[in-house]
Scaffold this motif. Structure first.
Motif, PDB file in Angstrom:
ATOM      1  N   GLU A 226      -1.833  -4.915   0.137  1.00 56.39           N
ATOM      2  CA  GLU A 226      -1.762  -6.479  -0.431  1.00 56.39           C
ATOM      3  C   GLU A 226      -1.316  -6.302  -1.990  1.00 56.39           C
ATOM      4  OE1 GLU A 226      -1.901  -8.783   1.250  1.00 56.39           O
ATOM      5  OE2 GLU A 226      -2.671  -8.365   3.047  1.00 56.39           O
ATOM      6  N   ARG A 227      -1.854  -5.281  -2.542  1.00 58.93           N
ATOM      7  CA  ARG A 227      -1.362  -5.139  -3.738  1.00 58.93           C
ATOM      8  C   ARG A 227       0.145  -5.031  -4.162  1.00 58.93           C
ATOM      9  NH1 ARG A 227      -2.994   0.195  -6.750  1.00 58.93           N
ATOM     10  NH2 ARG A 227      -1.137   0.791  -5.348  1.00 58.93           N
ATOM     11  N   ASP A 228       0.560  -3.911  -3.522  1.00 58.65           N
ATOM     12  CA  ASP A 228       1.998  -3.805  -3.447  1.00 58.65           C
ATOM     13  C   ASP A 228       2.981  -4.751  -2.972  1.00 58.65           C
ATOM     14  OD1 ASP A 228       1.658  -1.414  -4.721  1.00 58.65           O
ATOM     15  OD2 ASP A 228       1.553  -0.015  -2.778  1.00 58.65           O
ATOM     16  N   ALA A 229       2.293  -5.422  -1.727  1.00 65.31           N
ATOM     17  CA  ALA A 229       3.230  -6.661  -1.278  1.00 65.31           C
ATOM     18  C   ALA A 229       3.075  -7.747  -2.287  1.00 65.31           C
ATOM     19  CB  ALA A 229       2.439  -7.229   0.004  1.00 65.31           C
ATOM     20  N   SER A 230       2.184  -8.031  -3.128  1.00 59.89           N
ATOM     21  CA  SER A 230       2.274  -8.785  -4.138  1.00 59.89           C
ATOM     22  C   SER A 230       3.272  -8.630  -5.272  1.00 59.89           C
ATOM     23  CB  SER A 230       0.731  -9.097  -4.722  1.00 59.89           C
ATOM     24  OG  SER A 230       0.629  -9.988  -5.844  1.00 59.89           O
ATOM     25  N   LEU A 231       3.139  -7.268  -5.586  1.00 62.93           N
ATOM     26  CA  LEU A 231       4.092  -6.906  -6.590  1.00 62.93           C
ATOM     27  C   LEU A 231       5.605  -6.998  -6.109  1.00 62.93           C
ATOM     28  CD1 LEU A 231       4.399  -5.304  -9.325  1.00 62.93           C
ATOM     29  CD2 LEU A 231       4.412  -3.284  -8.100  1.00 62.93           C
ATOM     30  N   LEU A 232       5.856  -6.634  -5.039  1.00 57.83           N
ATOM     31  CA  LEU A 232       7.453  -6.941  -4.309  1.00 57.83           C
ATOM     32  C   LEU A 232       7.682  -8.228  -4.397  1.00 57.83           C
ATOM     33  CD1 LEU A 232       7.071  -4.238  -1.687  1.00 57.83           C
ATOM     34  CD2 LEU A 232       8.519  -3.996  -3.605  1.00 57.83           C
ATOM     35  N   ARG A 233       6.718  -9.133  -4.057  1.00 52.53           N
ATOM     36  CA  ARG A 233       7.191 -10.451  -3.833  1.00 52.53           C
ATOM     37  C   ARG A 233       7.488 -11.291  -5.401  1.00 52.53           C
ATOM     38  NH1 ARG A 233       2.375 -10.914  -0.752  1.00 52.53           N
ATOM     39  NH2 ARG A 233       3.232 -11.165   1.632  1.00 52.53           N
ATOM     40  N   TYR A 237      11.329 -10.038  -3.525  1.00 52.64           N
ATOM     41  CA  TYR A 237      11.612  -9.619  -2.088  1.00 52.64           C
ATOM     42  C   TYR A 237      10.911 -10.447  -1.139  1.00 52.64           C
ATOM     43  CZ  TYR A 237      13.939  -5.428  -3.961  1.00 52.64           C
ATOM     44  OH  TYR A 237      14.731  -4.553  -4.719  1.00 52.64           O
ATOM     45  N   GLU A 238      11.366 -10.384   0.131  1.00 52.96           N
ATOM     46  CA  GLU A 238      10.828 -11.235   1.087  1.00 52.96           C
ATOM     47  C   GLU A 238      10.173 -10.162   1.915  1.00 52.96           C
ATOM     48  OE1 GLU A 238      12.195 -13.386   5.205  1.00 52.96           O
ATOM     49  OE2 GLU A 238      13.663 -13.196   3.590  1.00 52.96           O
ATOM     50  N   VAL A 239       8.627 -10.489   1.673  1.00 54.06           N
ATOM     51  CA  VAL A 239       7.690  -9.292   2.364  1.00 54.06           C
ATOM     52  C   VAL A 239       6.608 -10.067   3.087  1.00 54.06           C
ATOM     53  CG1 VAL A 239       5.964  -7.777   1.330  1.00 54.06           C
ATOM     54  CG2 VAL A 239       7.888  -7.888   0.070  1.00 54.06           C
ATOM     55  N   GLU A 240       6.400  -8.980   4.271  1.00 48.86           N
ATOM     56  CA  GLU A 240       5.272  -9.441   5.112  1.00 48.86           C
ATOM     57  C   GLU A 240       4.288  -8.417   5.450  1.00 48.86           C
ATOM     58  OE1 GLU A 240       6.399  -9.301   9.843  1.00 48.86           O
ATOM     59  OE2 GLU A 240       7.490 -11.057   8.739  1.00 48.86           O
ATOM     60  N   VAL A 241       3.121  -8.632   5.518  1.00 45.39           N
ATOM     61  CA  VAL A 241       2.171  -7.728   5.789  1.00 45.39           C
ATOM     62  C   VAL A 241       1.416  -7.836   7.052  1.00 45.39           C
ATOM     63  CG1 VAL A 241       0.096  -6.272   5.133  1.00 45.39           C
ATOM     64  CG2 VAL A 241       1.370  -7.321   3.395  1.00 45.39           C
ATOM     65  N   SER A 242       1.440  -6.675   8.010  1.00 47.63           N
ATOM     66  CA  SER A 242       0.948  -6.793   9.304  1.00 47.63           C
ATOM     67  C   SER A 242       0.372  -5.618   9.749  1.00 47.63           C
ATOM     68  CB  SER A 242       2.186  -7.259  10.381  1.00 47.63           C
ATOM     69  OG  SER A 242       1.749  -7.231  11.795  1.00 47.63           O
ATOM     70  N   GLY A 243      -1.002  -5.559  10.094  1.00 46.94           N
ATOM     71  CA  GLY A 243      -1.708  -4.302  10.428  1.00 46.94           C
ATOM     72  C   GLY A 243      -1.408  -3.242   9.404  1.00 46.94           C
ATOM     73  N   VAL A 245       1.038  -2.337   7.619  1.00 48.45           N
ATOM     74  CA  VAL A 245       2.202  -2.088   7.404  1.00 48.45           C
ATOM     75  C   VAL A 245       2.678  -3.309   6.406  1.00 48.45           C
ATOM     76  CG1 VAL A 245       4.379  -1.438   8.229  1.00 48.45           C
ATOM     77  CG2 VAL A 245       2.281  -0.579   9.217  1.00 48.45           C
ATOM     78  N   VAL A 246       3.665  -2.829   5.636  1.00 45.93           N
ATOM     79  CA  VAL A 246       4.664  -3.894   4.704  1.00 45.93           C
ATOM     80  C   VAL A 246       5.624  -3.867   5.170  1.00 45.93           C
ATOM     81  CG1 VAL A 246       5.417  -4.344   2.433  1.00 45.93           C
ATOM     82  CG2 VAL A 246       3.173  -3.493   2.912  1.00 45.93           C
ATOM     83  N   ILE A 259      13.455  -0.496  -4.656  1.00 49.87           N
ATOM     84  CA  ILE A 259      12.087  -0.719  -4.090  1.00 49.87           C
ATOM     85  C   ILE A 259      11.347   0.582  -4.445  1.00 49.87           C
ATOM     86  CG2 ILE A 259      10.717  -0.985  -1.967  1.00 49.87           C
ATOM     87  CD1 ILE A 259      12.936  -2.433  -0.802  1.00 49.87           C
ATOM     88  N   LEU A 260      11.905   1.559  -4.412  1.00 45.36           N
ATOM     89  CA  LEU A 260      11.110   2.908  -4.615  1.00 45.36           C
ATOM     90  C   LEU A 260      10.918   3.076  -5.982  1.00 45.36           C
ATOM     91  CD1 LEU A 260      12.662   5.305  -2.058  1.00 45.36           C
ATOM     92  CD2 LEU A 260      10.600   4.126  -1.751  1.00 45.36           C
ATOM     93  N   GLU A 261      11.571   2.482  -6.803  1.00 45.97           N
ATOM     94  CA  GLU A 261      11.156   2.512  -8.238  1.00 45.97           C
ATOM     95  C   GLU A 261       9.939   1.519  -8.623  1.00 45.97           C
ATOM     96  OE1 GLU A 261      14.865   1.322  -9.883  1.00 45.97           O
ATOM     97  OE2 GLU A 261      15.778   3.534  -9.848  1.00 45.97           O
ATOM     98  N   ILE A 262       9.791   0.643  -7.791  1.00 46.89           N
ATOM     99  CA  ILE A 262       8.622  -0.358  -8.062  1.00 46.89           C
ATOM    100  C   ILE A 262       7.255   0.075  -7.392  1.00 46.89           C
ATOM    101  CG2 ILE A 262       7.877  -2.293  -7.379  1.00 46.89           C
ATOM    102  CD1 ILE A 262      10.635  -3.519  -7.221  1.00 46.89           C
TER     103      ILE A 262
END
Length: 286
Positions: A226-233, A237-243, A245-246, A259-262
């Motif tokens: 959740e934290r990294d998904a928020s950072l990517l958004r 970036y278009e991000v979704e979290v399921s189970g 897995v981002v 992305i790997l730099e973030i």
């Protein structure tokens, strides 16, 4: 028109020479009708059709330049493999050493050299398909029309068929193939997706996937999804979290480095879109 049904409706297609062209689409979309029109087996109600630079009405001059492999059984069941090959060679005036050499190389390609004395009617479905392809190729046609040619053919031999098709295209010959197999469509230079008698989409496999709006995406296993998904958004970036897995949709592979730099994933997998997904999307199924 077939009983009031317009089989090919406003269809406009230009297929370049030296290409492998795949006709893709659901049953009843018009693929076989289009192929039959090319070889003059169907009289068009309208429109104009030119094949190899000549009007399709020029049947006598076109036939020796075309190889057509139909879905239906077109060989002579009471003739052997060898006799069928000799018959089709004779139809095109191929004789002497050229006939002998051509039959030998084609039977080797389709792996039927050891079965040349078997009756065609006694062959298995896959072996029959292989013989049918060999007979279609006997006169080295400039244009090859193959209606689902690899049905019943094992994967290894199917691969050798495609190597041969690519070789023919590299020699300037045109190969038009109808298929339901997505991995075969992905091997073609151009894909024409037909639906209800119309060409719904046409282009390279990559272009077809773009038309369907499909993009590659990354699947990331993260310590704090959740934290990294928020950072990517926050980075757009278009991000979704399921189970846990981002998933991130990307436009180009260069974005992976960004992305790997973030973030620093525990594990990562790149999933490329498939032509099957594009097919389902364009069909309105997905």
């Amino acid at each position: 028109m077939f009983r009031g049904l317009r089989a090919l409706d406003g269809l406009t297609v230009r297929i370049p020479r030296g290409a492998t062209y795949c006709l893709l689409g659901p049953n009843g979309s018009g693929k076989t009708t289009f192929i039959r029109a090319i070889v003059g087996l169907i009289r068009l109600d309208g429109g104009d059709l030119h094949v190899l630079g000549e009007h399709v009405s020029s049947v006598r001059s076109l036939y020796p330049r075309i190889g057509y492999m139909t879905q239906h059984r077109a060989l002579y069941p009471d003739l052997t493999v060898q006799e069928n090959m000799e018959f089709f060679a004779g139809l095109y005036g191929i004789d002497g050493q050229r006939r002998k050499r051509r039959i030998a190389e084609l039977l080797e390609m389709v792996e039927l050299s050891d079965h040349r004395d078997r009756l065609a009617g006694a062959l298995s479905g896959g072996m029959y398909q292989r013989l049918s392809l060999a007979c279609t190729l006997i006169h080295e046609p400039e244009l090859l029309l193959l209606d689902e040619p690899t049905v019943g053919v094992d994967p290894a031999l199917r691969q050798s068929f495609w190597m041969y098709f690519d070789q023919l295209a590299s020699e300037g010959k045109t190969v038009i193939i109808s298929t339901h197999l997505m991995d075969e469509a992905e091997k073609c230079r151009i894909v024409g997706y037909m639906r209800s008698g119309r060409m719904a989409a046409e282009g390279s496999p990559d272009e077809i996937m773009q038309l369907a709006g499909l993009k590659p995406h990354l699947e990331l296993l993260l310590e704090d999804p959740e934290r990294d998904a928020s950072l990517l958004r926050s980075e757009g970036y278009e991000v979704e979290v399921s189970g846990g897995v981002v998933r991130i949709r990307i436009d180009k592979h260069a974005q992976i480095k960004e992305i790997l730099e973030i973030i620093s994933p525990l594990d990562m997998r790149l999933r490329e879109p498939s032509l099957e997904e594009a097919f389902l999307t364009l069909s309105g199924v997905a």
